[in-house]
Design an enzyme around this catalytic site. Structure first.
Site, short mmCIF file in Angstrom:
data_model
loop_
_atom_site.label_atom_id
_atom_site.label_comp_id
_atom_site.label_asym_id
_atom_site.label_seq_id
_atom_site.Cartn_x
_atom_site.Cartn_y
_atom_site.Cartn_z
N HIS A 230 -1.83 1.00 7.50
CA HIS A 230 -2.32 0.89 6.30
C HIS A 230 -2.34 2.34 5.54
O HIS A 230 -2.65 3.33 6.12
CB HIS A 230 -3.83 0.33 6.11
CG HIS A 230 -4.30 0.24 4.75
ND1 HIS A 230 -3.75 -0.34 3.63
CD2 HIS A 230 -5.24 0.80 4.26
CE1 HIS A 230 -4.37 -0.50 2.47
NE2 HIS A 230 -5.48 0.57 2.87
N CYS B 112 0.65 -1.33 0.06
CA CYS B 112 -0.09 -0.10 -0.08
C CYS B 112 1.04 1.30 0.13
O CYS B 112 0.43 2.15 -0.44
CB CYS B 112 -1.05 0.08 1.37
SG CYS B 112 -0.11 -0.07 2.72
#
Length: 1037
Positions: free
Chosen positions: A844, A454
Site C-alpha cells: 500500500h 493508491c
C-alpha cells in the site's frame, strides 16, 4: 362468619388481634357450614384478594379461601365455575381490569385447590382459549410473566396442536413488544426476571411439542427482519436464543441464507437486531448464532449485507466490551466482524479511536477476568494493525498503550486472517454512492481509492504538494483543450477547492494510466510517476512543434493577467506554456516538466590506459538510488572477513558486489568513507546519492572498449550533476531480484531522511567547451529495467552515430574535471511516498507532504531555516563534491521540524484520509512499522543569496507567491460538483430519515485501503493473509 370477617377487616383493632381472630375463623372451616355461608365467604375472600386495600387484607383472603375450599370442596366447585373464570378473564372483577396480574394469580391459586376435581377440566378448556386471546392482545411483561407461571404449573391450560403453534408464535411476538424504561437496578432485575419466565415457558413448550419450535423461530425471524420503521422489536427476544438447540444452527442458517423470498433489506435488519441482542445480560449463545449467520451470508456471497451490517453495528459491538456481563460474547462477534472484513480498513478504523480508552479501563477495573480478556483483545488489535498497515497516525497511540503486552507472531496472525477471510468471491458487488463526511481538520482533500489506485493517489498528492508546480499548473490557460495537462489542472483544482472529503480521480486515472497497467491491479508508483511526467513533457513538445509551423502573431496584451494589487503577474508569459506562441525567450523552449523536474547528468568514462575521456550529457527527471550490495544483502552473505572494512555505498552499476582492493584506482579516486561492518549507522539519503555519484571501475566482463587503444581496457566511470532540478525526485530501489529463489524481494533497510540536504552540482566554467546536449524527449524505462538497474538514467534518443561522436573525446582535447566548479545546492524535503508491505508484488502506498502556507518555503530559506553544513568527517575540502545532510538551527524563534509546534507543518495523505502529522513521524516511521519504508522522495531546491545556478525556475519567472485565481472553466466545474455533492448529502439524509428499505448499501468513504491483506493492494497479499476480494468491484470509491 363472613360478617365477622368483614367487620374484622374494617375494624381499628391492632394487627395481632386481627390475626388471632382470623385464626379462629380459619379453624372454624373444619366445622359444618351451610352452602350459603360458604358462598358468602368465597365471595368475601375473593373480594379481599382482588380488591384488598393492602397486603394484609389480601393475605387474609388467601388464608380463609384456602381453608374453606379444602374442607368444602363441592361448594367451592360450584363457586369457582368455568363461567366465573370466563368472566374474570374477559371482564375483570369490579374495578379491577381483566389484564391485571392479580386475576391470573387468583385463578392460579384456585386451580391448585381444584386440581383433583372433575370440574377443573372444563376450566382448563376455558383457560386454553382465553390465554391465546390474551397473548394476542400483547400483554405487558408483568402479566405475561404471571401467565407463564400459571401455564408452567398447569400445562393443561396451554393450547394444543394448531392452537399451540399459534400460541407460541403470538407469545414470541408479544415478547417483541416488551420494553423496559426503568433506570433503577431493582426494576431492571425485575424486568429481566419477567422475561426469563416467559422464555422458560416457551422452552418447555418446545420440548414437550417439537412441532412448535420451527414455526416459533420463523416468527422470530419475521419480527426481526421487519422493515416497518414504526416497529422496533425488543432485545428481550435474545432470551429465546439460549433455548434453541445448537445442533439446529447449520440447518436453520442454510435455510435462511438460501431462501430467495428473504430480501436483502430484511436480512440486513434481522442481522442488525441479532447483534443488538448482545446487550441482553443473560443471553447465551447469541454470539454463536450471530457468527453463524455472518458465515452463512458469506458462504452465499451476500457481501453487501455483511458490509452494511458491519459498518453500521461495529461500534455498538465494541461498546459492549465495556460491560463484563456481555463482554466475552461481544468480543467473539467483534473479532469475527473485523477479521473477516478484509477488503477495507474502514470497519477497524471506526473503532480505533476507542481502543486506548478500553485498554486503560481493562488495566484498572480490578476484575479477575479482565487480564485474560485484555490479552485476547490486544491480539485482535495486533492482527488488525498487521492487516491494515500504513496508518501510523492512527496506530501510534495504540502501540504505546499495549507495548508491554504479548504480541502474536506473524505466522499466527496470517493463520487467523486466513481462517477468518470471506473466501467466497463474487462480481456481484456494485459501487454505490458514498456517504461522504466533512473534510478533515487539515482542510485538504483526499483521493478516493478506485481499486488498487493508491499508486496514483500518492503520486498526485506529492505533485500537488510541490507548491510552485501546482500553482503554475493552475495558472495555465488551457480552456477548451483536452490534454492530459488540462486533466491534471482540473484534478488540482478539485483537490484545492472541492467540498468533498475525498475526490474520485476517475477521469485522470483513465487518461494517465500506462497502457501496460491492468485495471485494478497492483502497480509501481515510481513507474507511474515517470510515465506521467514523460506524457506531460511529450504532450507539450508536440504542441510546440504544431505551433511552430503556424504564423506567429504577437500575443495581445492580457489586461486580466494582473494580481489583486494591480501589478502584472510575473508569470504572464508562462500561463500559456502549452501555447508556444506565448512562450518568453528565456524559457528556451523547455517544457514545464523540464523546468520543474528536469536536471542534467554528465557520464564520463576515462580509459585508465591512455586517459582518453568520453562524456555524454543526459537529462533526468528522477534519480534511482540503489542500495549498496553489502548493505542490502545483510550479514548472511558476507563478501569477506568480518573484520575487514567495507565500502559504504560503493558498488557496480548493475548492483553487483564489487569491493575495491586497498589502494586501487577506484578507492583512490572516490571520496569514500570506510566504516566497520559491525555497529554501522543506518543509511541516509545522502549516502545513497553519494553511492549513485561515486566513481566506479569497469573491468573484466564490464571492461570498456577504448577507441584510441582499439581494445577493451580498464576504465573509470564518473557521474556528475551539471544542472540541478528545481524539484529533485529520488527513488529508492527497494525491490531487488533474488536469482537463487527467482523472486523479487523488498529491501526493508531503514534510510534516514534529512529534512535538508545539499547536492554537489558541477557548473561548467566554459559553457562552449561542454559536451553538446540535446533537448531530446524524456524516456520511460520499462518496468523490468526500472528495478534491476542500480544506477538508472533517462536514456538518450540520439542516433548511434551522434552518440559515438559525443562519447569520443581525446584526452589531449579536454579534462572536464578541471574546468568545472562544484557548488553545493541545498534542498529541502517536500514529500515522501511510503510503501507499506513486505513484497514488491503488493502493498500500500501513502505519502507525507510538507504543509506550506503562502509562498513556497524554498523561496526564502532565511525566513525558515539557518542552514549549517553537517560534514561530520571534518574535511571541508570534501564538502562540495559529496551529497550531505544539513543541520537546522532556529532563526528568530521559528519552529524546527522536530518541535511540537511543527506538528501541523506535515500532512499524511492515505487515499481518502488526510491528517496532520509531524516530521518526526516521517523520520521514525520505519522504526515503528518495519514494513513501511520510504520509496519516492521529492526535495525542493533552496534559493540562496548569490548567482542563480543553472537558470532555475526563478530565472524563468515560475515563482508564484500566491495561489492563482481559478479560471472560469475550472470554477464552473467545481461549483457544479459542489452542488451535486450537497444534493447527494441531502438525499442521503432524507433516505436515512425515511429508513427506506434498500438492498444496496451506502458505504463510508473513510479508509479505502487496498483489498488484499496484509496491508496490500495486490492479489498475492503482503504476507499470505488470504481472503480479500480479487475479482469483485471496489467497494470504496
Amino acid at each position: 362468619m363472613d360478617k365477622i370477617l368483614e367487620g374484622l377487616v374494617s375494624s381499628d383493632h391492632s394487627v395481632p388481634v386481627k390475626r388471632a381472630i382470623v385464626k379462629k375463623v380459619v379453624e372454624a372451616a373444619e366445622k359444618e357450614v351451610t352452602e350459603e355461608q360458604c358462598q358468602a365467604l368465597f365471595t368475601l375472600t375473593t373480594r379481599l384478594i382482588l380488591l384488598g386495600e393492602d397486603a394484609f387484607q389480601r393475605q387474609i383472603g388467601f388464608q380463609v379461601l384456602e381453608a374453606y375450599a379444602r374442607y368444602h370442596r363441592p361448594e367451592f366447585e360450584r363457586f369457582f365455575s368455568k363461567d366465573f373464570v370466563l368472566g374474570l378473564l374477559q371482564q375483570g372483577y369490579g374495578q379491577l381490569d381483566r389484564k391485571d396480574p392479580a386475576i391470573i394469580d387468583y385463578i392460579h391459586c384456585c386451580l391448585r385447590l381444584l386440581i383433583s376435581c372433575p370440574s377443573v377440566l372444563e376450566i382448563f378448556s376455558v383457560v386454553q382459549v382465553e390465554v391465546l386471546r390474551m397473548v394476542c392482545e400483547r400483554p405487558e411483561p408483568a402479566l405475561c410473566a404471571h401467565l407463564s407461571t400459571l401455564l408452567s404449573d398447569f400445562v393443561q391450560c396451554i393450547p394444543r396442536e394448531k392452537s399451540g403453534i399459534l400460541f407460541c408464535q403470538q407469545l414470541v411476538r408479544t415478547i417483541s413488544y416488551f420494553h423496559c424504561f426503568a433506570s433503577q437496578e431493582r426494576e431492571l432485575r425485575e424486568y429481566v426476571g419477567q422475561v426469563t419466565k416467559v422464555s422458560t415457558l416457551l422452552q418447555n413448550i418446545w420440548k414437550a411439542d417439537p412441532a412448535t419450535l420451527l414455526p416459533s423461530l420463523q416468527e422470530v425471524f419475521a419480527i426481526i427482519s421487519s422493515t416497518d420503521p414504526s416497529f422496533d422489536p425488543s432485545i428481550a427476544l435474545a432470551s429465546l436464543v439460549q433455548h434453541i438447540p445448537v445442533q439446529m444452527i447449520t440447518v436453520l442458517i442454510k435455510s435462511l441464507t438460501t431462501d430467495h423470498n428473504v430480501k436483502d433489506a430484511n436480512m440486513t435488519k434481522a442481522l442488525c437486531r441479532m447483534i443488538d441482542w448482545l446487550s441482553w445480560p443473560l443471553a447465551q449463545h447469541v454470539d454463536t448464532w450471530v457468527i453463524a449467520l455472518l458465515k452463512g451470508l458469506a458462504a452465499v456471497q451476500k457481501f453487501t449485507i455483511l458490509i452494511d451490517v458491519t459498518l453500521l453495528k461495529i461500534e455498538l459491538v465494541f461498546s459492549r466490551l465495556w460491560y463484563p456481563i456481555v463482554r466475552q460474547g461481544a468480543l467473539a462477534v467483534l473479532s469475527h466482524m473485523l477479521l473477516s472484513f478484509q477488503h477495507s480498513p474502514e470497519a477497524f478504523h471506526l473503532v480505533v479511536p476507542h481502543v486506548v480508552h478500553l485498554v486503560r479501563s481493562l488495566r484498572t477495573d480490578g476484575l479477575p477476568t479482565s487480564k485474560a480478556f485484555l490479552l485476547q483483545f490486544t491480539e485482535l488489535i495486533h492482527c488488525m494493525m498487521y492487516q491494515y498497515s500504513g496508518f501510523p497516525d492512527l496506530y501510534d497511540h495504540i502501540l504505546e498503550a499495549i507495548k508491554d503486552l504479548p504480541k502474536p507472531g506473524e505466522e499466527k496472525i496470517k493463520l487467523v486472517l486466513n481462517q477468518s477471510a470471506w473466501t467466497s468471491q463474487s462480481n456481484s458487488f456494485a459501487s454505490g454512492p458514498l456517504r461522504q463526511v466533512g473534510k478533515s481538520e487539515t482542510g485538504k482533500t483526499g483521493l478516493a481509492n478506485l481499486g488498487n489506485t493508491c499508486f496514483l493517489n500518492s503520486i498526485i498528492q506529492t505533485l500537488f504538494m510541490a507548491t510552485d508546480f501546482r500553482r503554475h499548473v493552475l495558472s495555465l490557460h488551457l480552456n477548451g483543450s483536452n490534454t492530459l495537462m488540462k486533466k491534471l489542472q482540473l484534478l488540482f483544482a478539485f483537490l484545492a477547492h472541492t467540498q468533498r472529503a475525498a475526490y474520485a480521480p476517475k477521469n485522470f486515472l483513465e487518461a494517465s494510466r500506462p497502457p501496460w497497467f491492468n485495471v485494478g491491479s497492483q502497480q509501481d508508483c515510481s513507474e507511474y510517476l515517470r510515465f506521467l511526467l514523460d506524457r506531460l513533457h511529450e504532450e507539450e513538445k508536440t504542441l510546440q512543434v504544431l505551433e511552430s509551423v503556424k504564423p506567429k502573431v504577437p500575443p495581445p496584451v492580457d489586461t486580466k493577467s494582473k494580481d489583486p494589487t494591480g501589478r502584472t503577474s510575473p508569470e504572464n508569459g508562462e500561463e500559456s506554456s502549452l501555447t508556444p506562441a506565448e512562450i518568453k525567450p528565456e524559457n528556451d523552449g523547455r517544457t514545464l516538466i523540464e523546468r520543474a523536474f528536469g536536471g542534467k547528468l554528465i557520464t564520463g568514462i576515462r580509459c585508465m590506459q591512455c586517459n582518453c575521456i568520453s562524456e555524454k550529457e543526459e537529462p533526468f527527471t528522477d534519480l534511482s538510488l540503489a542500495f549498496c550490495p553489502s548493505a542490502s544483502q545483510g550479514s548472511s552473505q558476507p563478501e569477506g572477513p568480518s573484520e575487514e572494512p567495507k565500502v559504504l555505498c560503493q558498488g557496480s552499476v548493475n548492483g553487483g558486489s564489487e569491493i575495491p582492493e586497498p589502494g586501487s584506482a577506484k578507492a583512490q579516486a572516490s571520496n569514500v568513507h570506510f566504516v566497520p561492518v559491525t555497529n554501522e549507522p543506518p543509511l541516509s539519503v545522502p549516502d545513497l546519492v553519494n553511492y549513485f555519484l561515486a566513481p566506479e571501475i569497469l573491468d573484466e566482463e564490464n571492461a570498456y572498449f577504448c577507441e584510441k587503444c582499439s581494445s577493451l581496457q580498464r576504465a573509470e566511470r564518473t557521474m556528475k550533476v551539471v544542472s540541478a532540478p528545481e524539484y529533485l525526485i529520488l527513488t529508492l530501489l527497494r525491490f531487488s531480484y533474488d536469482a537463487k529463489c527467482h523472486v523479487r524481494r523488498k529491501i526493508l533497510d531503514n534510510v534516514t531522511i534529512p529534512p535538508l540536504m545539499r547536492l554537489p552540482v558541477h557548473a561548467p566554467l566554459m559553457p562552449s567547451q561542454c559536451s553538446s546536449c540535446t533537448s531530446s524527449p524524456l524516456q520511460v524505462d520499462s518496468p523490468e529495467s526500472s528495478e534491476n538497474l542500480a544506477k538508472k538514467l533517462k536514456p538518450s534518443q540520439k542516433d548511434e552515430e551522434e552518440e559515438e561522436k559525443e562519447r569520443i573525446v581525446g584526452a589531449e582535447q579536454i579534462n572536464r574535471g578541471g574546468e568545472m566548479s562544484v557548488q553545493s545546492v541545498p534542498y529541502v524535503l517536500s514529500s515522501v511516498v511510503m510503501h507499506s508491505g513486505i513484497s514488491s508484488e503488493s502493498g500500500h502506498y501513502y505519502s507525507y507532504g510538507h504543509n506550506i502556507n503562502g509562498a513556497d518555503g524554498a523561496q526564502h530559506p532565511a525566513d525558515h531555516f539557518d542552514l549549517k553544513d553537517d560534514l561530520g568527517n571534518g574535511h571541508p575540502e570534501c564538502s562540495l563534491s559529496t551529497c550531505s545532510a544539513l543541520s537546522i538551527a532556529p532563526v528568530q524563534g521559528n519552529t524546527l521540524p522536530n518541535s511540537g509546534q511543527e506538528a501541523k507543518d506535515w500532512l499524511l495523505f492515505n487515499d481518502s484520509r488526510v491528517t496532520f502529522t509531524s516530521f518526526q513521524s516521517v523520520q521514525n516511521i520505519t522504526n515503528r512499522f518495519p514494513k513501511d519504508t520510504a520509496y519516492v522522495l521529492m526535495y525542493r531546491k533552496q534559493e540562496l543569496p548569490g548567482p542563480n545556478i543553472n537558470g532555475g525556475l526563478l530565472a524563468n519567472g515560475m515563482k508564484l507567491s500566491v495561489e492563482p485565481p481559478l479560471q472560469k472553466e475550472l470554477l464552473d466545474a467545481i461549483i457544479k460538483d459542489n452542488k451535486l455533492y450537497l444534493q447527494e448529502q441531502e438525499l442521503n439524509a432524507r433516505t436515512q430519515a425515511l429508513q427506506a428499505p434498500s438492498s444496496s448499501c451506502s458505504f463510508r468513504p473513510n479508509g479505502s485501503d487496498d483489498n488484499n491483506p496484509p496491508g496490500s493492494c495486490g492479489p498475492s497479499g503482503g504476507g499470505g493473509g488470504g481472503g480479500g476480494f480479487n475479482t469483485i468491484s471496489r467497494l470504496v470509491f
